[in-house]
Design a protein around this motif. Structure first.
Motif, PDB file in Angstrom:
ATOM      1  N   PRO A 117       9.982  -5.895   3.404  1.00  0.00           N
ATOM      2  CA  PRO A 117      10.890  -6.683   2.555  1.00  0.00           C
ATOM      3  C   PRO A 117      10.500  -6.609   1.086  1.00  0.00           C
ATOM      4  CG  PRO A 117      10.289  -7.911   4.504  1.00  0.00           C
ATOM      5  CD  PRO A 117       9.436  -6.685   4.516  1.00  0.00           C
ATOM      6  N   GLY A 118      11.464  -6.286   0.239  1.00  0.00           N
ATOM      7  CA  GLY A 118      11.219  -6.243  -1.190  1.00  0.00           C
ATOM      8  C   GLY A 118      10.472  -5.017  -1.676  1.00  0.00           C
ATOM      9  N   LYS A 119      10.243  -4.059  -0.772  1.00  0.00           N
ATOM     10  CA  LYS A 119       9.500  -2.859  -1.161  1.00  0.00           C
ATOM     11  C   LYS A 119      10.333  -1.609  -0.916  1.00  0.00           C
ATOM     12  CE  LYS A 119       4.838  -4.671  -0.452  1.00  0.00           C
ATOM     13  NZ  LYS A 119       3.505  -4.423   0.173  1.00  0.00           N
ATOM     14  N   GLU A 120       9.902  -0.515  -1.530  1.00  0.00           N
ATOM     15  CA  GLU A 120      10.547   0.773  -1.315  1.00  0.00           C
ATOM     16  C   GLU A 120      10.180   1.311   0.069  1.00  0.00           C
ATOM     17  OE1 GLU A 120      12.483   0.816  -4.816  1.00  0.00           O
ATOM     18  OE2 GLU A 120      12.432   2.637  -3.594  1.00  0.00           O
ATOM     19  N   ARG A 121      11.074   2.131   0.600  1.00  0.00           N
ATOM     20  CA  ARG A 121      10.755   2.800   1.852  1.00  0.00           C
ATOM     21  C   ARG A 121       9.624   3.794   1.598  1.00  0.00           C
ATOM     22  NH1 ARG A 121      15.794   4.692   5.120  1.00  0.00           N
ATOM     23  NH2 ARG A 121      16.099   5.998   3.266  1.00  0.00           N
ATOM     24  N   GLU A 122       8.676   3.886   2.533  1.00  0.00           N
ATOM     25  CA  GLU A 122       7.527   4.757   2.343  1.00  0.00           C
ATOM     26  C   GLU A 122       7.292   5.617   3.579  1.00  0.00           C
ATOM     27  OE1 GLU A 122       3.912   2.587   1.754  1.00  0.00           O
ATOM     28  OE2 GLU A 122       4.049   1.535   3.670  1.00  0.00           O
ATOM     29  N   PHE A 123       6.736   6.770   3.332  1.00  0.00           N
ATOM     30  CA  PHE A 123       6.376   7.705   4.399  1.00  0.00           C
ATOM     31  C   PHE A 123       5.207   7.138   5.203  1.00  0.00           C
ATOM     32  CE2 PHE A 123       5.452  11.556   6.554  1.00  0.00           C
ATOM     33  CZ  PHE A 123       4.075  11.763   6.480  1.00  0.00           C
ATOM     34  N   VAL A 124       5.260   7.330   6.527  1.00  0.00           N
ATOM     35  CA  VAL A 124       4.180   6.877   7.405  1.00  0.00           C
ATOM     36  C   VAL A 124       3.482   8.061   8.068  1.00  0.00           C
ATOM     37  CG1 VAL A 124       3.621   5.558   9.482  1.00  0.00           C
ATOM     38  CG2 VAL A 124       5.297   4.668   7.849  1.00  0.00           C
TER      39      VAL A 124
END
Length: 120
Positions: free
Chosen positions: A39-46
């Motif tokens: 929530p409230g963050k950019e999508r990031e690679f995992v």
């Protein structure tokens, strides 16, 4: 089409396994991966796994705790998540890319997300 499942609520230190099933008969021709968005963050690679299954990549934040794998016979990619932390809480998305290695910024194909919530 990519269909993710396996999210849930778990306490810190626990484990979950997310799955992503693909339709069609070209699964083996795609590199696959997982991303997440808190929530409230950019999508990031995992994590990602190449078409050949030889190469895997992980974000530093999950290295040593998460494992990506694929079962080409079942058209499914998995994300085993161990030693979960509250900061792992996010919606997890699977993705596919026809290239040998997944584009870790903007792969062309996305599944819907599955919610992972880690309580402290």
């Amino acid at each position: 089409q990519l269909q993710a499942s396996g999210g849930g609520l778990v306490r810190a230190g626990g484990s979950l396994r997310a799955s992503c099933a693909a339709s069609g008969n070209s699964f083996i021709r795609y590199a696959l991966g997982w991303f997440r968005q808190a929530p409230g963050k950019e999508r990031e690679f995992v994590a990602s796994i190449s078409r050949s299954v030889v190469t895997t990549y992980y974000a530093d934040s999950v290295k040593g705790r998460f494992t990506i794998s694929r079962d080409n016979a079942k058209n499914t990619v998995y994300l085993q998540m161990n030693s979960l932390k509250p900061e792992d809480t996010a919606v997890y998305y699977c993705a596919a890319d026809p290239r040998l290695v997944l584009d870790t910024t903007s792969p062309p194909y996305w599944g819907q997300g599955t919610q992972v919530t880690v309580s402290s």
